[in-house]
Design an enzyme around this catalytic site. Structure first.
Site, mmCIF file in Angstrom:
data_model
loop_
_atom_site.group_PDB
_atom_site.id
_atom_site.type_symbol
_atom_site.label_atom_id
_atom_site.label_comp_id
_atom_site.label_asym_id
_atom_site.label_seq_id
_atom_site.Cartn_x
_atom_site.Cartn_y
_atom_site.Cartn_z
ATOM 1 N N ASP A 61 0.813 -1.223 0.000
ATOM 2 C CA ASP A 61 0.000 0.000 0.000
ATOM 3 C C ASP A 61 0.847 1.274 0.000
ATOM 4 O O ASP A 61 0.330 2.362 0.266
ATOM 5 C CB ASP A 61 -0.915 -0.002 1.240
ATOM 6 C CG ASP A 61 -2.020 -1.050 1.128
ATOM 7 O OD1 ASP A 61 -2.829 -0.933 0.200
ATOM 8 O OD2 ASP A 61 -2.038 -1.996 1.941
ATOM 9 N N HIS A 164 -11.377 6.141 5.926
ATOM 10 C CA HIS A 164 -10.772 7.378 6.439
ATOM 11 C C HIS A 164 -11.770 8.532 6.377
ATOM 12 O O HIS A 164 -12.706 8.506 5.571
ATOM 13 C CB HIS A 164 -9.567 7.775 5.572
ATOM 14 C CG HIS A 164 -8.367 6.903 5.718
ATOM 15 N ND1 HIS A 164 -7.713 6.364 4.636
ATOM 16 C CD2 HIS A 164 -7.667 6.508 6.813
ATOM 17 C CE1 HIS A 164 -6.676 5.661 5.062
ATOM 18 N NE2 HIS A 164 -6.624 5.725 6.372
ATOM 19 N N ILE A 245 -8.297 -1.043 -4.332
ATOM 20 C CA ILE A 245 -7.701 -1.277 -3.004
ATOM 21 C C ILE A 245 -7.954 -0.051 -2.111
ATOM 22 O O ILE A 245 -7.097 0.372 -1.326
ATOM 23 C CB ILE A 245 -6.199 -1.671 -3.074
ATOM 24 C CG1 ILE A 245 -5.401 -0.727 -3.971
ATOM 25 C CG2 ILE A 245 -6.041 -3.108 -3.543
ATOM 26 C CD1 ILE A 245 -3.879 -0.960 -3.885
ATOM 27 N N CYS A 251 -5.206 10.116 -1.591
ATOM 28 C CA CYS A 251 -4.285 9.145 -0.962
ATOM 29 C C CYS A 251 -2.964 9.022 -1.692
ATOM 30 O O CYS A 251 -1.951 8.643 -1.114
ATOM 31 C CB CYS A 251 -4.901 7.744 -0.964
ATOM 32 S SG CYS A 251 -6.638 7.688 -0.711
HETATM 33 C C1 CIR Z 1 -5.278 0.888 2.944
HETATM 34 O O1 CIR Z 1 -6.259 0.201 3.259
HETATM 35 O O2 CIR Z 1 -4.536 1.365 3.779
HETATM 36 C C2 CIR Z 1 -5.026 1.128 1.472
HETATM 37 N N1 CIR Z 1 -5.374 -0.024 0.718
HETATM 38 C C3 CIR Z 1 -5.795 2.330 0.988
HETATM 39 C C4 CIR Z 1 -5.343 3.612 1.625
HETATM 40 C C5 CIR Z 1 -6.117 4.770 1.158
HETATM 41 N N2 CIR Z 1 -5.584 5.975 1.679
HETATM 42 C C6 CIR Z 1 -6.291 7.067 1.944
HETATM 43 O O3 CIR Z 1 -7.519 7.061 1.879
HETATM 44 N N3 CIR Z 1 -5.623 8.141 2.367
#
Ligand code: CIR
Length: 256
Positions: A61, A164, A245, A251
């Site tokens: 990730d 989040h 994902i 992100c």
């Molecule tokens: C996770 O679950 O941590 C990652 N697959 C996705 C992170 C997404 N990040 C975000 O919303 N800032």
């Protein structure tokens, strides 16, 4: 004004990134690379220089760099992700942060506190921070102390149903807040102009205010039209492989 953005190339291991969206299928890695190229070009169109960090296979990730730091005009906070498989990602980012901030302006969230940057939303001099599965009470306590020390105010927001904070609510400037799901009608955001994003376009809440433009994910026509009607110049960027994902547009970068 944002001058810089930091991104990290996706690794092939992203196919085993953490997800609650497996119904969308596994990411296509080659397409993810193409979308990442497009994301970098789109950021550049908003006037920032983009530092591109290399992929790290060990961390599936790790392309979601937003979660490992919070970068403000007054200082940087290195976070401590709540997801066990993501904790090591913070060590990968520190040397890059040091290129932009003095050591005295770099802070850290430490155990047992956890914070992920996706839970942090900057609105001018105020920071909202989600209490979520990834960001805990102790993390919020540490974050608040650090940010208040810089002169910012911090407001905690309960996040119960989604990953989040910024998965469900996003500030796009000019007092405009995009809200969906559990954030619709929340008192905390009542001083803003709330724009409701329906469930079928909820992914597009995570549109990205970048200087004088808003980057909107590809494939969400109602949200795009609504943002355009508010008078914004928009750019569209396809992030569908990252969505598989649970990753949105914000992100994928640190912006400062
Ligand atoms: C996770 O679950 O941590 C990652 N697959 C996705 C992170 C997404 N990040 C975000 O919303 N800032």
């Amino acid at each position: 004004m944002f001058k810089h953005a930091i991104v990290r190339r996706p690794s092939r291991s992203m196919l085993s990134g953490i997800t609650t969206s497996s119904y969308l299928g596994k990411p296509d890695f080659d397409n993810a690379l193409r979308q990442h190229d497009e994301y970098i070009k789109t950021l550049e169109k908003t006037g920032v220089t983009v530092e591109v960090l290399e992929a790290v296979e060990e961390y599936p990730d790790s392309c979601f760099v937003e979660d490992v730091a919070v970068l403000t005009p007054k200082g940087a906070v290195i976070t401590n992700p709540g997801a066990p498989t993501r904790k090591g990602e913070v060590e990968l980012i520190i040397s890059t942060i040091k290129q932009y901030y003095d050591d005295k302006d770099i802070y850290r969230i430490t155990n047992p506190g956890t914070v992920e940057g996706g839970d942090v939303m900057m609105v001018g001099e105020r920071f909202y921070i989600g209490k979520s599965k990834r960001t805990n009470e102790e993390g919020i306590k540490q974050f608040t102390k650090i940010l208040e020390g810089m002169g910012y105010s911090v407001v905690a927001v309960p996040v119960n149903k989604i990953l989040h904070l910024k998965t469900g609510v996003d500030y796009i400037g000019n007092n405009n807040m995009l809200v969906s799901g559990e954030f619709i009608g929340m008192d905390i955001f009542e001083s803003y102009e709330n724009h409701i994003i329906d469930d079928n376009e909820a992914y597009a809440v995570n549109s990205l205010l970048m200087n004088d433009k808003i980057i909107v994910p590809y494939g969400f026509p109602s949200t795009l039209e609504m943002i355009q009607k508010l008078g914004y110049e928009t750019l569209v960027c396809d992030s569908s492989e990252f969505r598989k994902i649970d990753g949105g547009l914000s992100c994928l970068s640190l912006r400062f």
